[in-house]
Design a protein around this motif. Structure first.
Motif, PDB file in Angstrom:
ATOM      1  N   ARG A 198       0.753  -1.188   0.266  1.00 26.57           N
ATOM      2  CA  ARG A 198      -0.004   0.033  -0.102  1.00 26.57           C
ATOM      3  C   ARG A 198       0.946   1.110   0.032  1.00 26.57           C
ATOM      4  O   ARG A 198       0.660   2.331  -0.892  1.00 26.57           O
ATOM      5  N   ASN A 227      -2.835   2.667  -9.607  1.00 23.99           N
ATOM      6  CA  ASN A 227      -4.396   2.569  -9.178  1.00 23.99           C
ATOM      7  C   ASN A 227      -4.771   1.190  -9.412  1.00 23.99           C
ATOM      8  O   ASN A 227      -5.377   0.694  -8.436  1.00 23.99           O
ATOM      9  N   ALA A 249      -6.037  -0.845  -5.980  1.00 30.42           N
ATOM     10  CA  ALA A 249      -7.395  -1.700  -6.162  1.00 30.42           C
ATOM     11  C   ALA A 249      -7.033  -3.057  -5.597  1.00 30.42           C
ATOM     12  O   ALA A 249      -7.802  -3.716  -4.966  1.00 30.42           O
ATOM     13  N   ALA A 299      -7.153  -2.822  -1.892  1.00 30.56           N
ATOM     14  CA  ALA A 299      -8.693  -2.564  -1.770  1.00 30.56           C
ATOM     15  C   ALA A 299      -9.442  -3.952  -1.665  1.00 30.56           C
ATOM     16  O   ALA A 299     -10.305  -4.255  -0.693  1.00 30.56           O
ATOM     17  N   ASP A 339     -12.966  -4.107   0.436  1.00 34.78           N
ATOM     18  CA  ASP A 339     -13.746  -2.979  -0.133  1.00 34.78           C
ATOM     19  C   ASP A 339     -13.687  -2.800  -1.726  1.00 34.78           C
ATOM     20  O   ASP A 339     -12.858  -2.335  -2.345  1.00 34.78           O
ATOM     21  N   ALA A 381     -16.015  -1.681  -3.864  1.00 31.15           N
ATOM     22  CA  ALA A 381     -16.673  -0.506  -4.493  1.00 31.15           C
ATOM     23  C   ALA A 381     -15.275   0.216  -4.761  1.00 31.15           C
ATOM     24  O   ALA A 381     -15.179   0.926  -5.953  1.00 31.15           O
ATOM     25  N   ALA A 382     -14.407   0.520  -3.800  1.00 30.96           N
ATOM     26  CA  ALA A 382     -13.352   1.030  -3.886  1.00 30.96           C
ATOM     27  C   ALA A 382     -12.385   0.673  -5.205  1.00 30.96           C
ATOM     28  O   ALA A 382     -11.747   1.472  -5.691  1.00 30.96           O
ATOM     29  N   ALA A 383     -12.214  -0.582  -4.924  1.00 33.06           N
ATOM     30  CA  ALA A 383     -11.357  -1.372  -5.995  1.00 33.06           C
ATOM     31  C   ALA A 383     -11.852  -0.944  -7.498  1.00 33.06           C
ATOM     32  O   ALA A 383     -11.217  -0.725  -8.288  1.00 33.06           O
ATOM     33  N   ALA A 435     -13.884   1.531  -8.371  1.00 31.63           N
ATOM     34  CA  ALA A 435     -13.728   2.830  -8.961  1.00 31.63           C
ATOM     35  C   ALA A 435     -12.025   3.159  -9.367  1.00 31.63           C
ATOM     36  O   ALA A 435     -12.151   3.860 -10.342  1.00 31.63           O
ATOM     37  N   LEU A 436     -11.294   2.619  -8.529  1.00 30.58           N
ATOM     38  CA  LEU A 436      -9.997   2.780  -8.952  1.00 30.58           C
ATOM     39  C   LEU A 436      -9.657   2.379 -10.434  1.00 30.58           C
ATOM     40  O   LEU A 436      -8.869   2.952 -11.368  1.00 30.58           O
TER      41      LEU A 436
END
Length: 218
Positions: A137, A160, A164, A167, A172, A174-176, A178-179
């Motif tokens: 990270r 990104n 992801a 994430a 997570d 949703a975050a993954a 989006a990235l």
């Protein structure tokens, strides 16, 4: 130099081993240590893509030794990174990390933020593979900052993808997603490097989609 760099990206001008070796002998006749190192780097790629990873490793080793001898940091960083990718592909993650760390130090000395960002992503990938998620990270976050600052769109996309992956590991999704959507929309489309990055984005999107899919009853 330009001919060798072109060959790294497109392969030799003809599919003929005798042609390649004759060209290599011409480089040897020059007796220039920089050209010799460059020749070995080019031969490493040819052997690697030709299905001879052990031979490629030997050629990378000769290139690295030659570049160390003349103190050429840029070429050394590039070759160390390539040798790390080869080690990774052969399952030797520990060696890949060692080579990447050295390449990263050299790129930082040369004040090359886009190259540092790329190497941080690669190191992050290897930390992730080892299960060292916090280290991964940190590398991806630092890479993202450097890539945005230097305008390196491919490195932004690669960082990104790494974030992801983290994430997804953390649950997570949703975050993954989006990235990854952002990475796919903004990653360049031309060239071998961006093509590989886009492939990585699509693979990770599939992994996220699989995690998101409802469980089927037996």
């Amino acid at each position: 130099f330009l001919i060798v760099m072109w060959a790294v990206n497109t392969g030799p001008p003809v599919d003929d081993q005798q042609y390649v070796m004759a060209a290599a002998r011409r480089y040897e006749e020059f007796g220039d240590p920089w050209l010799l190192a460059l020749m070995h780097m080019g031969l490493a790629y040819i052997r690697w893509y030709g299905g001879d990873p052990a031979g490629a490793d030997d050629e990378f080793g000769l290139a690295i030794a030659g570049l160390r001898q003349i103190g050429e940091r840029w070429g050394l960083a590039t070759t160390l990174s390539a040798a790390a990718d080869l080690a990774d592909s052969r399952g030797d993650l520990a060696r890949a990390v060692t080579l990447t760390d050295e390449a990263l130090r050299l790129a930082a000395e040369l004040d090359a933020p886009a190259e540092v960002a790329d190497l941080l992503c690669r190191r992050g990938d290897r930390a992730f593979a080892f299960g060292r998620i916090d280290e991964a990270r940190a590398d991806y976050e630092r890479a993202a900052k450097l890539a945005r600052k230097s305008g390196a769109a491919e490195a932004v996309a690669a960082s990104n993808v790494g974030l992801a992956m983290v994430a997804r590991h953390d649950g997570d999704l949703a975050a993954a997603r989006a990235l990854l959507d952002h990475a796919l929309a903004n990653c360049p489309t031309d060239g071998f490097g961006p093509g590989a990055t886009r492939t990585g984005i699509l693979v990770e999107l599939a992994r996220v989609g699989r995690r998101n899919a409802p469980q089927r009853l037996p």
